[in-house]
Motif scaffolding. Structure first.
Motif, PDB file in Angstrom:
ATOM      1  N   MET A   1     -16.215  11.937  -6.612  1.00 50.67           N
ATOM      2  CA  MET A   1     -15.238  11.640  -7.657  1.00 50.67           C
ATOM      3  C   MET A   1     -13.820  11.643  -7.093  1.00 50.67           C
ATOM      4  O   MET A   1     -13.003  10.780  -7.432  1.00 50.67           O
ATOM      5  N   VAL A   4     -12.994   8.467  -5.297  1.00 53.45           N
ATOM      6  CA  VAL A   4     -12.735   7.377  -6.240  1.00 53.45           C
ATOM      7  C   VAL A   4     -11.327   7.489  -6.796  1.00 53.45           C
ATOM      8  O   VAL A   4     -10.596   6.491  -6.900  1.00 53.45           O
ATOM      9  N   LEU A   5     -10.908   8.694  -7.162  1.00 56.84           N
ATOM     10  CA  LEU A   5      -9.568   8.893  -7.708  1.00 56.84           C
ATOM     11  C   LEU A   5      -8.499   8.542  -6.690  1.00 56.84           C
ATOM     12  O   LEU A   5      -7.412   8.078  -7.063  1.00 56.84           O
ATOM     13  N   THR A   8      -8.240   4.803  -7.291  1.00 53.32           N
ATOM     14  CA  THR A   8      -7.786   4.365  -8.608  1.00 53.32           C
ATOM     15  C   THR A   8      -6.409   4.913  -8.987  1.00 53.32           C
ATOM     16  O   THR A   8      -5.680   4.265  -9.740  1.00 53.32           O
ATOM     17  N   LEU A 117     -11.981  -1.139  -4.312  1.00 49.85           N
ATOM     18  CA  LEU A 117     -13.152  -0.264  -4.400  1.00 49.85           C
ATOM     19  C   LEU A 117     -14.377  -0.830  -3.695  1.00 49.85           C
ATOM     20  O   LEU A 117     -15.095  -0.100  -3.000  1.00 49.85           O
ATOM     21  N   SER A 314     -13.033   5.744 -13.580  1.00 46.93           N
ATOM     22  CA  SER A 314     -13.363   6.482 -12.361  1.00 46.93           C
ATOM     23  C   SER A 314     -14.744   7.127 -12.462  1.00 46.93           C
ATOM     24  O   SER A 314     -15.476   7.196 -11.486  1.00 46.93           O
ATOM     25  N   THR A 318     -17.995   6.496 -10.075  1.00 48.84           N
ATOM     26  CA  THR A 318     -18.688   7.640  -9.450  1.00 48.84           C
ATOM     27  C   THR A 318     -20.187   7.587  -9.735  1.00 48.84           C
ATOM     28  O   THR A 318     -21.007   7.875  -8.848  1.00 48.84           O
TER      29      THR A 318
END
Length: 322
Positions: A1, A4-5, A8, A117, A314, A318
């Motif tokens: 996670m 990913v953050l 993003t 991504l 997000s 994930t």
């Protein structure tokens, strides 16, 4: 996670910067239309052309992705209108609300975010969804918005005006031109290509900044709404439809289509699910203002989905990476 953050966060941070600039009056509200015009007519078409020209034509003509996404958009529009119509929210407001429920912010936010991504191969399916939303979903909702007082004849006129608006929108033309270059194996000359590249590189940061500024302007002018106090029940259900129902519907319909033998690549399905998980398109607020709809309600839906999507989008990414 957390990984990913890391990807993003900058995108949503630029939206926040635009919002803060407008709220703090560092950016005059009158300048927002100029930023919007630069993105819509110069930067974004160049970005879409470049992506289209660099994407294999087969990905841009993926019928499985097209009809799967289109079916979900039509279901979402019908459902959103059905749950919105009441004594206060009539066809105009319900139809524009349905548009923000079904129309993700793919052009301004989604394409650059998905490329960051998933890589450049995400462009093809994303562009297919842009075509559906710009040409079909938008035209349908604009036509339906005229049903309150226009009658059948007025709805036909509204449909024609909606189609004319599509023809004046540079994004479908940029995608089509890029697809032609992809099919023909053509390339722009050096200086022209460099100019297009500069404009394309400006699209993402300026578009994200502009989204924030547009949302701030809508909130700052919300006190001028003639429709009375805005109730949470007027906008929160539509925001939930956008962020929860839309990606879930695309996933389930896509998986079902694959089970029935429709040729959809798993990666393409992932891309269109992530597109559906994006917040609502910010330009619908401008359309609602032009059509006399309750722009305060539309802007609130866009604002809620944009803020919440930092976490929900997000989270969907994930889940796919798990």
């Amino acid at each position: 996670m957390l990984e990913v953050l890391h990807v993003t966060f900058p995108f949503f941070a630029l939206v926040l910067c635009g919002f803060a600039a407008a709220r703090l009056k560092l950016l005059p509200l009158e300048a927002i239309s100029g930023l919007n015009g630069f993105v819509l007519f110069f930067a974004l078409p160049c970005m879409l052309f470049r992506f289209g020209a660099g994407t294999p034509i087969a990905q841009l003509l993926d019928a499985g992705v097209f009809f799967t996404y289109l079916f979900c958009a039509l279901v979402l529009v019908a459902f959103s209108i059905a749950v919105s119509l009441n004594g206060r929210i009539r066809w105009n407001d319900a139809s524009l609300g349905a548009l923000v429920a079904a129309f993700p912010n793919t052009g301004f936010m989604g394409v650059p975010l998905l490329v960051a991504l998933l890589g450049a191969q995400a462009v093809g399916p994303a562009i297919v969804t842009i075509v559906v939303d710009l040409v079909i979903t938008s035209s349908l909702c604009v036509a339906l918005s005229r049903m309150d007082a226009a009658g059948e004849q007025g709805t036909v006129v509204a449909a024609r005006k909606a189609l004319a608006g599509v023809l004046r929108n540079p994004m479908p033309w940029a995608i089509s031109l890029g697809a032609a270059f992809s099919y023909g194996g053509w390339a722009l000359s050096g200086p022209v290509n460099a100019t297009v590249g500069l404009l394309a590189d400006a699209a993402s940061p300026v578009a994200l900044f502009t989204i924030g500024a547009v949302l701030a302007r809508s909130q700052m002018l919300s006190h001028e709404r003639p429709h009375g106090p805005l109730r949470m029940g007027d906008y929160l259900p539509v925001a939930l439809i956008k962020l929860v129902l839309h990606p879930l519907l695309v996933l389930l319909v896509g998986l079902t289509a694959i089970q029935w033998g429709v040729p959809i690549e798993p990666f393409a399905l992932q891309v269109i699910v992530l597109v559906a998980a994006l917040p609502s398109a910010s330009n619908v607020s401008l359309l609602a203002e032009r059509l006399g709809a309750d722009n305060g309600r539309i802007a609130r839906i866009i604002l809620v989905t944009t803020v919440a999507a930092f976490f929900t989008f997000s989270g969907v990414v994930t889940l796919f990476q798990a």
